[in-house]
Design an enzyme around this catalytic site. Structure first.
Site, mmCIF file in Angstrom:
data_model
loop_
_atom_site.group_PDB
_atom_site.id
_atom_site.type_symbol
_atom_site.label_atom_id
_atom_site.label_comp_id
_atom_site.label_asym_id
_atom_site.label_seq_id
_atom_site.Cartn_x
_atom_site.Cartn_y
_atom_site.Cartn_z
ATOM 1 N N ASP A 8 17.148 2.255 1.618
ATOM 2 C CA ASP A 8 15.958 2.666 1.324
ATOM 3 C C ASP A 8 16.062 4.237 1.256
ATOM 4 O O ASP A 8 16.543 4.871 2.275
ATOM 5 C CB ASP A 8 15.084 2.475 2.218
ATOM 6 C CG ASP A 8 14.718 0.838 2.434
ATOM 7 O OD1 ASP A 8 14.793 -0.026 1.530
ATOM 8 O OD2 ASP A 8 13.813 0.409 3.304
ATOM 9 N N ASP A 128 5.473 -8.702 -1.568
ATOM 10 C CA ASP A 128 5.472 -8.427 -0.177
ATOM 11 C C ASP A 128 4.129 -8.838 0.306
ATOM 12 O O ASP A 128 3.325 -8.593 -0.210
ATOM 13 C CB ASP A 128 5.389 -6.925 -0.028
ATOM 14 C CG ASP A 128 6.579 -6.307 -0.841
ATOM 15 O OD1 ASP A 128 7.845 -6.936 -0.970
ATOM 16 O OD2 ASP A 128 6.396 -5.258 -1.504
#
Length: 242
Positions: A8, A128
């Protein structure tokens, strides 16, 4: 089952967030390509990269770092800020193997349909979920759209790969939400990549066992557990291949 070690990127650095919260950030590497090289040396063929700045702002912010990772020869799966055809084309032009569309996919089926028609297997949709509902814009907003319903619609559009993240477990090192992942695997025929919660070697084994029951479980994304040395990547790769 494929292991997708995660990188990330925020502000050009390799970080991890807890449950996607920008104010819960831990920096692990200043240079994302450095950790990507470690993943490659460990035997990984793929790396899952999220441009967190892109996810929050809607525009890609860390493409130089993505280019450096792709230059290592790894297959890159990239998400974060992929909200236009131009952004997708730009990413693929950097050598990215698969682009993950999330927020825009929840807003426009036509957008997804057009991408799949043009780029085929290079397009994945990220789902998500928070309490079973789809979250967007870097998990800042939660929609009223059910994750399983949304997944079935995306599969019906011809999307070949879904990435299903259970937000409640992401970055918490509490173990994956196996019932939620199982429900997703049963809801669609396309490939599913599990994400969120892997905290130890046994979690990898549990998902590998699930993959034997459900052939469409393509793989698992592992992030914080690798950085915190709770999961040994070479061992995880062996477990996944067994």
């Amino acid at each position: 089952m494929t292991i997708y070690p995660a990188i990330d990127i925020k502000g050009g650095r390799c970080v991890r967030l807890t449950q996607g919260r920008a104010d819960q950030e831990t920096v692990y590497f200043d240079n994302p390509a450095e950790v990507a090289a470690l993943f490659k040396a460990a035997g990984s063929a793929w790396v899952h990269v999220v441009d967190l700045d892109g996810a929050f702002s809607g525009e890609s912010q860390n493409l130089a770092a993505v280019r450096a990772i792709a230059a290592l020869g790894l297959r890159v799966q990239l998400g974060g800020g992929m909200r236009s055809r131009e952004a997708v084309e730009r990413a693929l032009g950097l050598g990215v193997s698969r682009v993950v569309v999330g927020t825009r996919a929840a807003e426009s089926e036509d957008f997804v349909r057009g991408l799949v028609a043009e780029f085929g297997e290079k397009i994945a949709v990220g789902i998500d979920a928070k309490d079973g509902k789809v979250a967007v814009k870097g998990w800042v907003d939660t929609t009223g759209l059910g994750a399983l319903e949304f997944a079935a619609r995306m599969s019906g559009l011809g999307v070949g790969t879904l990435i299903y993240t259970d937000i409640s477990t992401d970055g918490m090192l509490t173990g994956p939400n196996l019932p939620a992942q199982t429900a997703m695997l049963k809801a669609v025929k396309c490939r599913v990549i599990a994400s969120g919660g892997v905290s130890r070697q046994a979690d990898v084994g549990a998902l590998a066992a699930l993959a034997k029951q459900h052939a469409n479980l393509d793989g698992v994304i592992i992030g914080k557990a690798i950085y915190e040395k709770r999961v040994d990547l070479p061992q995880a790769l062996r477990d996944a291949a067994a």
